[in-house]
Design a protein around this motif. Structure first.
Motif, PDB file in Angstrom:
ATOM      1  N   SER A  26       0.848  -1.227  -0.078  1.00 35.29           N
ATOM      2  CA  SER A  26       0.042   0.030  -0.107  1.00 35.29           C
ATOM      3  C   SER A  26       0.928   1.287  -0.164  1.00 35.29           C
ATOM      4  N   LYS A  48       2.806   2.675   2.349  1.00 37.35           N
ATOM      5  CA  LYS A  48       2.565   3.897   3.192  1.00 37.35           C
ATOM      6  C   LYS A  48       3.480   3.270   4.694  1.00 37.35           C
ATOM      7  N   PHE A 105       6.462   7.557  -0.527  1.00 38.19           N
ATOM      8  CA  PHE A 105       5.375   6.790   0.076  1.00 38.19           C
ATOM      9  C   PHE A 105       4.024   7.754  -0.227  1.00 38.19           C
ATOM     10  N   ARG A 106       3.013   6.741  -0.455  1.00 41.20           N
ATOM     11  CA  ARG A 106       1.428   7.424  -0.831  1.00 41.20           C
ATOM     12  C   ARG A 106       0.743   7.902   0.397  1.00 41.20           C
ATOM     13  N   ARG A 107       1.239   7.316   1.595  1.00 40.10           N
ATOM     14  CA  ARG A 107       0.836   8.021   2.843  1.00 40.10           C
ATOM     15  C   ARG A 107       1.626   7.828   4.042  1.00 40.10           C
ATOM     16  N   ILE A 108       1.571   8.955   4.577  1.00 42.18           N
ATOM     17  CA  ILE A 108       2.411   8.751   5.900  1.00 42.18           C
ATOM     18  C   ILE A 108       1.449   9.014   7.081  1.00 42.18           C
ATOM     19  N   GLN A 109       1.508   8.283   8.080  1.00 45.10           N
ATOM     20  CA  GLN A 109       0.468   8.571   9.026  1.00 45.10           C
ATOM     21  C   GLN A 109       1.122   8.802  10.340  1.00 45.10           C
ATOM     22  N   SER A 134      -2.624  12.013   9.061  1.00 49.39           N
ATOM     23  CA  SER A 134      -2.041  11.615   7.967  1.00 49.39           C
ATOM     24  C   SER A 134      -1.456  12.969   7.058  1.00 49.39           C
ATOM     25  N   ILE A 137      -0.728  13.241   2.678  1.00 49.89           N
ATOM     26  CA  ILE A 137      -0.468  12.252   1.450  1.00 49.89           C
ATOM     27  C   ILE A 137       0.421  12.940   0.501  1.00 49.89           C
TER      28      ILE A 137
END
Length: 197
Positions: A95, A97, A132-136, A179, A181
């Protein structure tokens, strides 16, 4: 996402902070600051003695070897002292992320601007190099200080995860999740981190 980067030696730095891989022999310097219950109150565990410290080092390195995280030592460049630790965690290659977290600082390094400098390097490298497509990011519901710190980074608050984990003392804990993005990153970078651009 270029996940091969996470198998190499990553060193990140700016004028304020130096992040080096956790395997550095300098990780023993953590003993100067780690034995403080205040640090661990919202971390789901405690490091109170030498045995706990050895377990913390061993578990961190095992999780890295298993590909679950990429941990760093945080070095304050002003003093050249080890100030704490952070990591890219919950690595999910499919994913694309991760979560930036497991971050802690010795008491004398808290409130010095190190956290913002550290998070900028992790976010910038995460989006612009690893892609990355998402960093939370997350914080314990009761940890208002960490929630405010995350909000100062420009992250979007997404909601409450109830009973998200059980801590080392058997208590169910709730976490607040945020998050960033890639579509957010340039504006976040400009508006929240102008001093590092």
């Amino acid at each position: 996402m270029d996940s091969t980067i996470l198998q190499s030696e990553i060193i990140l730095e700016n004028e304020k902070v130096l992040l080096v891989p956790f395997e550095s022999e300098r990780n023993t310097e953590l003993t100067e600051i780690i034995f403080d219950d205040g640090i661990w109150k919202y971390m789901g565990m405690y490091v109170r003695n030498e045995k706990d410290f050895k377990n913390y080092i061993q578990n961190t390195l095992q999780q890295k070897a298993a590909g679950l995280c990429y941990p760093f030592l945080i070095i304050d460049k002003t003093t050249n002292r080890v100030a704490g630790s952070t990591r890219y965690g919950y690595l999910n290659h499919a994913s694309q992320k991760c979560e930036i977290g497991w971050t802690w600082y010795g008491e004398k390094f808290q409130g010095t601007g190190l956290n913002k400098a550290c998070k900028f390097e992790l976010l910038n490298f995460g989006f612009e190099v690893i892609q990355f497509r998402r960093i939370q990011l997350s914080a314990d519901l009761e940890n208002k200080k960490s929630q405010r710190a995350i909000e100062k980074l420009g992250a979007t608050k997404e909601g409450l995860f109830r009973n998200n984990y059980i801590d080392s003392e058997g208590k169910s804990k709730d976490d607040v999740y945020y998050s960033i993005i890639p579509e957010d990153w340039q504006a976040v970078k400009t508006n929240y981190f102008p001093e590092f651009i």
